[in-house]
Design a protein around this motif. Structure first.
Motif, mmCIF file in Angstrom:
data_model
loop_
_atom_site.group_PDB
_atom_site.id
_atom_site.type_symbol
_atom_site.label_atom_id
_atom_site.label_comp_id
_atom_site.label_asym_id
_atom_site.label_seq_id
_atom_site.Cartn_x
_atom_site.Cartn_y
_atom_site.Cartn_z
ATOM 1 N N GLY A 87 0.859 -1.195 0.053
ATOM 2 C CA GLY A 87 0.113 0.060 0.013
ATOM 3 C C GLY A 87 0.775 1.480 -0.018
ATOM 4 O O GLY A 87 0.610 2.325 -0.656
ATOM 5 N N GLN A 88 2.056 1.383 0.813
ATOM 6 C CA GLN A 88 2.598 2.333 0.840
ATOM 7 C C GLN A 88 3.531 2.606 -0.364
ATOM 8 O O GLN A 88 3.643 3.517 -0.720
ATOM 9 C CB GLN A 88 3.868 2.274 2.076
ATOM 10 C CG GLN A 88 3.091 2.504 3.263
ATOM 11 C CD GLN A 88 3.927 1.774 4.571
ATOM 12 O OE1 GLN A 88 4.682 0.916 4.120
ATOM 13 N NE2 GLN A 88 3.732 2.288 5.735
ATOM 14 N N GLN A 143 2.604 1.650 -3.282
ATOM 15 C CA GLN A 143 1.454 2.219 -4.179
ATOM 16 C C GLN A 143 1.328 3.588 -4.168
ATOM 17 O O GLN A 143 1.217 4.376 -5.222
ATOM 18 C CB GLN A 143 0.123 1.152 -4.447
ATOM 19 C CG GLN A 143 -0.810 1.450 -5.402
ATOM 20 C CD GLN A 143 -0.062 1.111 -6.840
ATOM 21 O OE1 GLN A 143 0.938 1.337 -7.278
ATOM 22 N NE2 GLN A 143 -0.935 0.001 -7.648
ATOM 23 N N ARG A 144 1.141 4.152 -2.911
ATOM 24 C CA ARG A 144 1.150 5.609 -2.740
ATOM 25 C C ARG A 144 2.243 6.319 -3.545
ATOM 26 O O ARG A 144 2.238 7.253 -4.142
ATOM 27 C CB ARG A 144 1.202 5.925 -1.162
ATOM 28 C CG ARG A 144 -0.128 5.474 -0.479
ATOM 29 C CD ARG A 144 0.212 5.742 0.825
ATOM 30 N NE ARG A 144 -1.088 4.913 1.622
ATOM 31 C CZ ARG A 144 -2.171 5.629 2.372
ATOM 32 N NH1 ARG A 144 -1.956 6.775 2.132
ATOM 33 N NH2 ARG A 144 -3.249 4.915 2.956
ATOM 34 N N THR A 179 -5.763 -0.580 -7.843
ATOM 35 C CA THR A 179 -6.125 -0.872 -6.316
ATOM 36 C C THR A 179 -6.281 -2.326 -6.231
ATOM 37 O O THR A 179 -6.939 -2.749 -5.192
ATOM 38 C CB THR A 179 -7.526 0.021 -5.847
ATOM 39 O OG1 THR A 179 -8.562 -0.361 -6.802
ATOM 40 C CG2 THR A 179 -7.202 1.395 -5.743
ATOM 41 N N LEU A 191 -4.869 -3.895 -2.928
ATOM 42 C CA LEU A 191 -4.853 -2.949 -1.552
ATOM 43 C C LEU A 191 -5.968 -3.399 -0.855
ATOM 44 O O LEU A 191 -6.941 -3.882 -1.480
ATOM 45 C CB LEU A 191 -4.898 -1.684 -2.195
ATOM 46 C CG LEU A 191 -3.523 -1.226 -3.107
ATOM 47 C CD1 LEU A 191 -3.574 0.271 -3.285
ATOM 48 C CD2 LEU A 191 -2.179 -1.693 -2.471
ATOM 49 N N ASP A 192 -5.559 -3.046 0.245
ATOM 50 C CA ASP A 192 -6.853 -2.979 1.162
ATOM 51 C C ASP A 192 -8.069 -1.727 1.153
ATOM 52 O O ASP A 192 -7.786 -0.969 0.288
ATOM 53 C CB ASP A 192 -6.652 -3.248 2.639
ATOM 54 C CG ASP A 192 -6.008 -2.001 3.008
ATOM 55 O OD1 ASP A 192 -6.019 -0.769 2.676
ATOM 56 O OD2 ASP A 192 -5.168 -2.020 3.905
ATOM 57 N N SER A 219 -9.195 0.623 2.741
ATOM 58 C CA SER A 219 -8.833 1.913 3.360
ATOM 59 C C SER A 219 -7.869 2.490 2.391
ATOM 60 O O SER A 219 -7.904 3.902 2.119
ATOM 61 C CB SER A 219 -8.524 1.828 4.818
ATOM 62 O OG SER A 219 -7.159 1.351 4.855
ATOM 63 N N THR A 220 -6.728 1.932 2.014
ATOM 64 C CA THR A 220 -5.843 2.274 1.035
ATOM 65 C C THR A 220 -6.525 2.631 -0.098
ATOM 66 O O THR A 220 -6.199 3.561 -0.999
ATOM 67 C CB THR A 220 -4.429 1.482 0.984
ATOM 68 O OG1 THR A 220 -4.306 0.929 2.114
ATOM 69 C CG2 THR A 220 -3.350 2.180 0.273
ATOM 70 N N THR A 221 -7.362 1.705 -0.720
ATOM 71 C CA THR A 221 -8.114 1.909 -1.811
ATOM 72 C C THR A 221 -8.777 3.262 -2.140
ATOM 73 O O THR A 221 -8.660 4.096 -2.753
ATOM 74 C CB THR A 221 -9.059 0.762 -2.345
ATOM 75 O OG1 THR A 221 -8.352 -0.330 -2.275
ATOM 76 C CG2 THR A 221 -9.919 1.107 -3.537
ATOM 77 N N ALA A 223 -8.324 5.870 0.010
ATOM 78 C CA ALA A 223 -7.131 6.874 0.154
ATOM 79 C C ALA A 223 -6.772 7.296 -1.216
ATOM 80 O O ALA A 223 -6.573 8.293 -1.479
ATOM 81 C CB ALA A 223 -6.098 6.759 1.217
ATOM 82 N N LEU A 224 -6.335 6.215 -1.917
ATOM 83 C CA LEU A 224 -5.710 6.579 -3.498
ATOM 84 C C LEU A 224 -6.939 7.171 -4.327
ATOM 85 O O LEU A 224 -6.206 8.000 -4.779
ATOM 86 C CB LEU A 224 -4.864 5.184 -3.757
ATOM 87 C CG LEU A 224 -3.846 4.984 -3.148
ATOM 88 C CD1 LEU A 224 -3.308 3.597 -3.731
ATOM 89 C CD2 LEU A 224 -2.824 6.022 -3.002
#
Lengths: 225, 292
Positions: free
Chosen positions: A143-144, A146-147, A167, A170-171, A173-175, A177-178
């Motif tokens: 996730g980090q 991918q950010r 995404t 990714l989980d 919440s990260t999805t 956020a991105l």
């Protein structure tokens, strides 16, 4: 406009992966492209990002037809499109720290002086803390990473974004956020988006318009039947 | 339960593997260190003339005064061997690194450009590799007066082919990864992609090839000198020493052949041992297996 006109592409001329795909993204518009696994979505996304030369058909970028792809494409055309790939692990050079990863397009295009300022700004936008920026890809989570990859795609302020299953790894919440980062960027700059994916719910909520692979490549279904 | 024992077995197996690795690494590194120190320190510190002829002491078997014995002109063989190793190592190292440089440049160019350039270059490499490289080396050496540099040039010019192949294969596999796509999309030129993203990825492989090439180049130097084409006979190198000792071997004097031979074999084994450990370290598949 980012237009794909009757694009046929693949890795072997005799067996094209994508046949006659036609797709248009208007400036500021978010288009979701839905399709099953292995149908050729990623190949089409690579063509749209000028990373893969189609066997036939063409790409028209802001009214200018594209004749050359990859390294041969004019730098202004290449960098007008930001790309985020599905697997952050593979799309990050394992040798670069996250700072250098994000700054790489700036250095490659001779904008060295704006590196500290832009990197700090984007790290804040995508939610990377300064201690993460000094790490290398194997020291951070998917996730980090991918950010950081999203930050790299945005660093040159592209007019178009191509997110190829951004995404999928990714989980939730990260999805979220991105997707919010991409949407904030689009609201601020009016950039167009081509989001490729297989998650109908996500694409429906994210994009102005969702098209299915079968409607993009009308002849493909006949060919398979 | 069975799983637990299996895991323990796997762990202890891994531990033994690691300890043999460490042992191999230490022995190889020690041998290389001794070789390099001998070659660097003996000539300035030991003030004996390796060319000093003493016909009264010719072909003496190993003794305390002459640990390796003397040759047919009464020269001390230990001293001659160290000086010979010095020349052979110099030729080996310089030739191997020049060859790796050429090979990396050619392989990276072919791999990074792709298309017809790649096909042309690699067919050329195939053509050159179809000629036995000792023959090609003899041809190059024959164009110059005997000396150290013609041998270096000859070995370097005939040994870049395998490195070019390895580097090209690595570059091709790296080139199709998404991070290269990302670099291209970020506006990187072909040169920048090659130098910043592709070459750093192939350097470990190229370095390994270079290290493995050192003993190979030493053997080539010896082969050329043995054939009388490499270094002039008065210059001590492992090849000229073995060549000069041929006659006395038939007369039952084994020491002038044995010791230069050992000096050739021991660094080779040490380098091979070191390269083996290195290869295990840089092999990403093995590394990812260990991470699981």
């Amino acid at each position: 406009m980012l237009e794909l006109r009757e694009v046929t592409a693949g890795y072997d001329r005799r067996v094209p992966v994508v046949r006659n795909a036609t797709l248009t993204v208007a400036p500021g518009e978010a288009v979701g492209l839905l399709g099953p696994s292995g149908c050729g979505k990623s190949t089409l996304a690579r063509v749209a990002a000028l990373l893969h030369r189609p066997d036939s058909g063409n790409v028209v970028l802001d009214g200018a037809p594209v004749h050359r792809y990859r390294h041969r494409a004019p730098r202004a055309q290449r960098t007008a499109i930001g790309v985020v790939f599905q697997q952050p692990r593979l799309s990050a050079d394992p040798r670069l720290r996250l700072t250098d990863l994000i700054a790489e397009p700036l250095r490659a295009t001779g904008r060295r002086s704006s590196v500290p300022e832009r990197v700090a700004e984007l790290a804040d936008t995508v939610g990377l803390t300064p201690d993460l920026l000094t790490r290398r890809p194997h020291e951070v989570s998917d996730g980090q990473l991918q950010r950081a990859c999203l930050a790299r795609a945005l660093v040159l302020r592209p007019r178009w974004l191509v997110c190829d299953e951004m995404t999928a790894m990714l989980d939730a919440s990260t999805t979220a956020a991105l997707v919010r980062v991409v949407e904030d960027y689009r609201t601020a700059t009016g950039a167009g988006l081509l989001a490729v994916g297989h998650d109908r719910t996500l694409l429906n909520r994210w994009c102005d318009r969702t098209v299915h692979w079968d409607t993009v490549t009308p002849t493909a279904t006949e060919a398979f039947v | 339960m069975a799983d637990v024992t299996a895991v323990q077995a796997w762990r202890s197996h891994g531990a033994t593997r690691r300890s043999t690795h460490t042992l191999r690494l230490r022995v190889s590194a020690a041998l290389i260190a001794v070789t390099v120190l001998a070659v660097l320190l003996v000539p300035p510190l030991v003030r004996l003339d390796q060319q000093a002829v003493d016909l009264a002491a010719k072909l003496l078997p190993p003794s305390w005064a002459h640990p390796f014995g003397t040759d047919d002109l009464g020269r001390d063989l230990l001293l001659r061997c160290v000086y010979g190793l010095r020349v052979s190592l110099l030729v080996g190292v310089v030739a191997a690194f020049t060859a790796t440089l050429i090979g990396t440049a050619v392989g990276a160019t072919a791999g990074a450009l792709g298309g017809w350039a790649d096909r042309t270059v690699m067919r050329l490499v195939d053509t050159l590799s179809s000629v036995p490289h000792l023959l090609l080396g003899i041809f190059v050496v024959a164009m110059f007066r005997p000396g150290v540099w013609p041998v270096v040039i000859s070995v370097a010019l005939t040994h870049w082919l395998s490195t070019a192949r390895i580097v090209r294969a690595e570059v091709l596999s790296l080139r199709s990864r998404p991070h290269i796509d990302a670099a291209v999309s970020g506006g990187a030129s072909r040169w920048r992609v090659t130098v910043r993203h592709l070459l750093p990825g192939v350097l470990p492989q190229a370095g390994l090839a270079a290290v493995l090439m050192v003993p190979h180049a030493m053997w080539h130097e010896s082969a050329l000198s043995f054939l009388g084409l490499g270094l002039p006979t008065h210059t001590a190198s492992l090849g000229t020493l073995i060549q000069g000792a041929r006659g006395s071997l038939l007369a039952g004097q084994w020491w002038p052949t044995l010791f230069p031979g050992l000096f050739l074999i021991i660094p080779t084994l040490a380098v091979a041992g070191l390269a083996g450990v290195w290869r295990e370290r840089i092999n990403p598949r093995r590394r990812s297996e260990l991470m699981l």
